[in-house]
Design a protein around this motif. Structure first.
Motif, PDB file in Angstrom:
ATOM      1  N   ILE A 139       0.831  -1.264   0.091  1.00  0.00           N
ATOM      2  CA  ILE A 139       0.030  -0.036   0.213  1.00  0.00           C
ATOM      3  C   ILE A 139       0.855   1.315  -0.188  1.00  0.00           C
ATOM      4  N   GLU A 140       0.487   2.074  -0.763  1.00  0.00           N
ATOM      5  CA  GLU A 140       1.308   3.512  -0.774  1.00  0.00           C
ATOM      6  C   GLU A 140       0.593   4.302   0.303  1.00  0.00           C
ATOM      7  N   LEU A 141       1.693   5.239   0.667  1.00  0.00           N
ATOM      8  CA  LEU A 141       1.695   6.045   1.728  1.00  0.00           C
ATOM      9  C   LEU A 141       0.134   6.927   1.514  1.00  0.00           C
ATOM     10  N   GLN A 142      -0.135   7.570   0.441  1.00  0.00           N
ATOM     11  CA  GLN A 142      -1.152   8.438   0.033  1.00  0.00           C
ATOM     12  C   GLN A 142      -2.585   7.384   0.334  1.00  0.00           C
ATOM     13  N   GLN A 143      -2.508   6.243  -0.181  1.00  0.00           N
ATOM     14  CA  GLN A 143      -3.492   5.298  -0.108  1.00  0.00           C
ATOM     15  C   GLN A 143      -3.957   4.916   1.344  1.00  0.00           C
ATOM     16  N   ALA A 144      -2.873   4.806   2.135  1.00  0.00           N
ATOM     17  CA  ALA A 144      -2.979   4.525   3.409  1.00  0.00           C
ATOM     18  C   ALA A 144      -3.753   5.518   4.588  1.00  0.00           C
ATOM     19  N   ILE A 145      -3.255   6.920   3.958  1.00  0.00           N
ATOM     20  CA  ILE A 145      -4.147   7.905   4.521  1.00  0.00           C
ATOM     21  C   ILE A 145      -5.367   8.097   3.989  1.00  0.00           C
ATOM     22  N   ASP A 146      -5.642   7.949   2.854  1.00  0.00           N
ATOM     23  CA  ASP A 146      -6.950   8.008   2.309  1.00  0.00           C
ATOM     24  C   ASP A 146      -7.743   6.847   3.035  1.00  0.00           C
ATOM     25  N   THR A 147      -7.438   5.548   3.401  1.00  0.00           N
ATOM     26  CA  THR A 147      -7.999   4.467   3.898  1.00  0.00           C
ATOM     27  C   THR A 147      -8.372   5.044   5.512  1.00  0.00           C
ATOM     28  N   ALA A 148      -7.419   5.612   6.147  1.00  0.00           N
ATOM     29  CA  ALA A 148      -7.574   5.909   7.549  1.00  0.00           C
ATOM     30  C   ALA A 148      -8.663   7.106   7.555  1.00  0.00           C
ATOM     31  N   LEU A 149      -8.680   8.088   6.741  1.00  0.00           N
ATOM     32  CA  LEU A 149      -9.530   9.249   6.479  1.00  0.00           C
ATOM     33  C   LEU A 149     -10.934   8.709   6.168  1.00  0.00           C
ATOM     34  N   ASN A 150     -11.241   7.668   5.295  1.00  0.00           N
ATOM     35  CA  ASN A 150     -12.462   7.126   5.057  1.00  0.00           C
ATOM     36  C   ASN A 150     -13.126   6.382   6.403  1.00  0.00           C
ATOM     37  N   CYS A 151     -12.192   5.665   7.084  1.00  0.00           N
ATOM     38  CA  CYS A 151     -12.635   5.032   8.090  1.00  0.00           C
ATOM     39  C   CYS A 151     -13.154   6.131   9.243  1.00  0.00           C
ATOM     40  N   GLU A 152     -12.419   6.966   9.502  1.00  0.00           N
ATOM     41  CA  GLU A 152     -12.804   8.286  10.525  1.00  0.00           C
ATOM     42  C   GLU A 152     -14.069   8.749   9.941  1.00  0.00           C
ATOM     43  N   HIS A 153     -14.136   9.116   8.641  1.00  0.00           N
ATOM     44  CA  HIS A 153     -15.422   9.826   7.960  1.00  0.00           C
ATOM     45  C   HIS A 153     -16.471   9.013   8.253  1.00  0.00           C
ATOM     46  N   ALA A 154     -16.397   7.551   7.967  1.00  0.00           N
ATOM     47  CA  ALA A 154     -17.491   7.060   8.230  1.00  0.00           C
ATOM     48  C   ALA A 154     -18.178   6.803   9.598  1.00  0.00           C
ATOM     49  N   ALA A 155     -17.251   7.143  10.659  1.00  0.00           N
ATOM     50  CA  ALA A 155     -17.620   6.985  12.139  1.00  0.00           C
ATOM     51  C   ALA A 155     -18.155   8.577  12.360  1.00  0.00           C
ATOM     52  N   LEU A 156     -17.650   9.446  12.045  1.00  0.00           N
ATOM     53  CA  LEU A 156     -17.979  10.742  12.145  1.00  0.00           C
ATOM     54  C   LEU A 156     -19.471  11.064  11.538  1.00  0.00           C
ATOM     55  N   GLU A 157     -19.599  10.570  10.303  1.00  0.00           N
ATOM     56  CA  GLU A 157     -20.847  10.739   9.603  1.00  0.00           C
ATOM     57  C   GLU A 157     -22.133   9.801  10.020  1.00  0.00           C
ATOM     58  N   PHE A 158     -21.774   8.977  10.754  1.00  0.00           N
ATOM     59  CA  PHE A 158     -22.871   7.808  11.075  1.00  0.00           C
ATOM     60  C   PHE A 158     -23.969   8.339  12.028  1.00  0.00           C
ATOM     61  N   ASP A 159     -23.885   9.380  12.864  1.00  0.00           N
ATOM     62  CA  ASP A 159     -24.804   9.922  13.702  1.00  0.00           C
ATOM     63  C   ASP A 159     -24.454  11.252  14.049  1.00  0.00           C
ATOM     64  N   SER A 160     -25.257  12.151  14.250  1.00  0.00           N
ATOM     65  CA  SER A 160     -24.851  13.631  14.540  1.00  0.00           C
ATOM     66  C   SER A 160     -24.425  13.547  16.080  1.00  0.00           C
ATOM     67  N   THR A 161     -24.342  12.707  16.678  1.00  0.00           N
ATOM     68  CA  THR A 161     -23.971  12.716  18.167  1.00  0.00           C
ATOM     69  C   THR A 161     -22.585  12.492  18.255  1.00  0.00           C
ATOM     70  N   ILE A 162     -22.100  11.903  16.957  1.00  0.00           N
ATOM     71  CA  ILE A 162     -20.540  11.542  17.318  1.00  0.00           C
ATOM     72  C   ILE A 162     -19.925  12.685  16.806  1.00  0.00           C
ATOM     73  N   ASN A 163     -19.437  13.522  17.373  1.00  0.00           N
ATOM     74  CA  ASN A 163     -18.780  14.944  17.353  1.00  0.00           C
ATOM     75  C   ASN A 163     -17.469  15.139  17.371  1.00  0.00           C
TER      76      ASN A 163
END
Length: 457
Positions: A139-163
């Motif tokens: 995995i390239e570094l940028q792909q690893a960064i994007d994967t971590a960002l996507n993981c966190e984004h999915a959590a933050l967007e899951f519900d408005s109480t996740i802030n």
């Protein structure tokens, strides 16, 4: 028909890994030869080497990027029954000679120990199965960064109480272990380990809670999707909002798999060689005795393909093997390396360095059926602190979880303590669920205990 680029690259990587393996085996062999030159009657040496990187993102930004490359040589020498050991992270020839000389100097001044020495030759691994443990993730570094960002984004967007977030992390590492000794044993193997994790914070009516989730595997294809990890972290955080304590009581307790592992780990610690020969365990002389209910079966499966706890040999080069540790509730085997085995008048079980894929045989019930069986009680999802007296088995841990009534989750729980004695806890296990988590060296489903003391407000 021409080979694909991917196939050619894979073959090249395998060739490179084999070449590195031979180079490290040569260093281990030279260390043993040097020890013999200096008069050692026995010697073992091992090299571990790993490299990889991890990326952590938080609130949409890159927080840390860490690349690491580690290596180390350990040398243990014996002059009769006197033992000395030394280590070095420098693998050049001069440093190796200095390391061996240092180990020999220590051994010459050490007190004789009648139990010191290499494992008996007949226990050394003679066949090294390919357990398919190494799958580097290109995995390239940028792909690893994007994967971590996507993981966190999915959590933050899951519900408005996740802030808020404590971050999402992607980690990938590859390593090699080589072990050799003066019996003529000299072998090694490659491993890999990849993971994605996420921890987020939720807030509701002034109450704040955090929780996390993760996925880990030898092979990238064995990981859950990063978005699914983030969503599960969010779900777990949401279910903790509104937590409250409990009044003091006694009730059934259900340990979810990731927490139940610690109970099984406590048991393994109590029947491990160091605890036994030091007589620092509540399970002293427990071999052949009943510790669990008769349906409990705990066994070791060290040769599972791609499993996180698999290994062809232990830290001493002794062959790992499938064997029962508990069968019919009875302790069939301790967990021993060669030194502790001699101290106890027994034989090594090939467990120098610990256990290898410890399997707690599951029952038939899924999680909801476990709740129905429990009816009213506590689900423990987190343990806090280390309240175990290994000598007596007295057990007291801070905990958080979920309160259940009539087989249904009623509300989250925090700021409580669960307590008991491990002998009683082990003996009062009602059943083990079929919701087994296989992303650990200890593979178990949820464990339902008949009764424990709960202290709260």
């Amino acid at each position: 028909m021409s080979q694909s680029v991917e196939s050619i690259q894979k073959q090249q990587h395998m060739t490179d890994r084999q070449q590195q393996l031979e180079e490290l085996k040569s260093i281990v062999d030279e260390s043993i030869r040097e020890a013999k030159k200096l008069g050692a009657t026995g010697c073992d040496a091992d090299i571990s080497k790993s490299n990889g990187f991890s990326v952590t993102t938080r609130m949409g930004d890159v927080e840390t990027i860490e690349h690491d490359r580690n290596q180390g040589l350990g040398v243990t020498v014996y002059f009769g029954q006197r033992k000395g050991n030394a280590s070095s992270s420098d693998l050049n020839p001069a440093s190796i000679r200095e390391t061996v000389a240092a180990a020999c100097a220590i051994a010459r001044h050490a007190t004789e120990d009648p139990f010191a020495g290499l494992p008996e030759p007949e226990f050394m691994a003679t066949e090294i199965p390919d357990l398919d443990l190494c799958h580097p993730w290109p995995i390239e570094l940028q792909q690893a960064i994007d994967t971590a960002l996507n993981c966190e984004h999915a959590a933050l967007e899951f519900d408005s109480t996740i802030n808020n977030s404590e971050g999402a992390t992607l980690s990938t590492h590859t390593g090699i272990q080589v072990v050799g000794n003066s019996h003529g044993f000299l072998e090694g193997y490659w491993t890999s380990r990849h993971s994605v994790s996420c921890c987020v914070i939720g807030e509701k009516q002034g109450s704040m809670q955090r929780d996390y989730w993760y996925t880990v595997a030898r092979e990238q294809s064995g990981l859950d999707h990063a978005e699914a990890v983030g969503q599960e972290a969010a779900r777990r955080t949401l279910r903790r909002l509104g937590s409250r304590s409990l009044t003091p009581r006694e009730c059934p307790v259900l340990f979810v798999p990731e927490v139940a592992r610690s109970l099984i780990g406590n048991f393994i610690g109590a029947i491990s060689g160091g605890s036994l020969y030091r007589k620092n365990t509540f399970l002293l002389d427990s071999l052949g005795t009943s510790v669990f209910p008769d349906f409990m079966h705990i066994h070791q499966q060290p040769h599972q393909l791609k499993a996180l706890g698999s290994a062809p040999f232990d830290a001493e080069g002794v062959a790992t093997r499938t064997h029962d540790i508990v069968k019919g509730g009875i302790v069939e085997n301790y967990v021993l390396g060669s030194y502790s085995a001699r101290k106890l008048g027994l034989q090594t079980t090939g467990n120098a360095g610990g256990t290898y894929n410890l399997i707690v045989e599951p029952g038939q019930q899924d999680f909801q059926q476990l709740l129905n069986t429990m009816d009213t009680g506590l689900i423990v999802t987190e343990l806090i602190g280390h309240g175990l007296n290994m000598m007596t088995g007295d057990y007291s841990r801070g905990a958080a979880g979920l309160w259940v009534e009539n087989g249904r989750i009623v509300h989250p729980v925090e700021e409580i303590t669960i307590a008991g004695n491990l002998k009683n806890i082990f003996n009062s296990i009602v059943t083990v669920g079929n919701d087994v988590h296989r992303d650990s060296n200890i593979q178990t489903g949820s464990v339902l205990v008949e009764n424990m003391v709960i202290a709260g407000n």
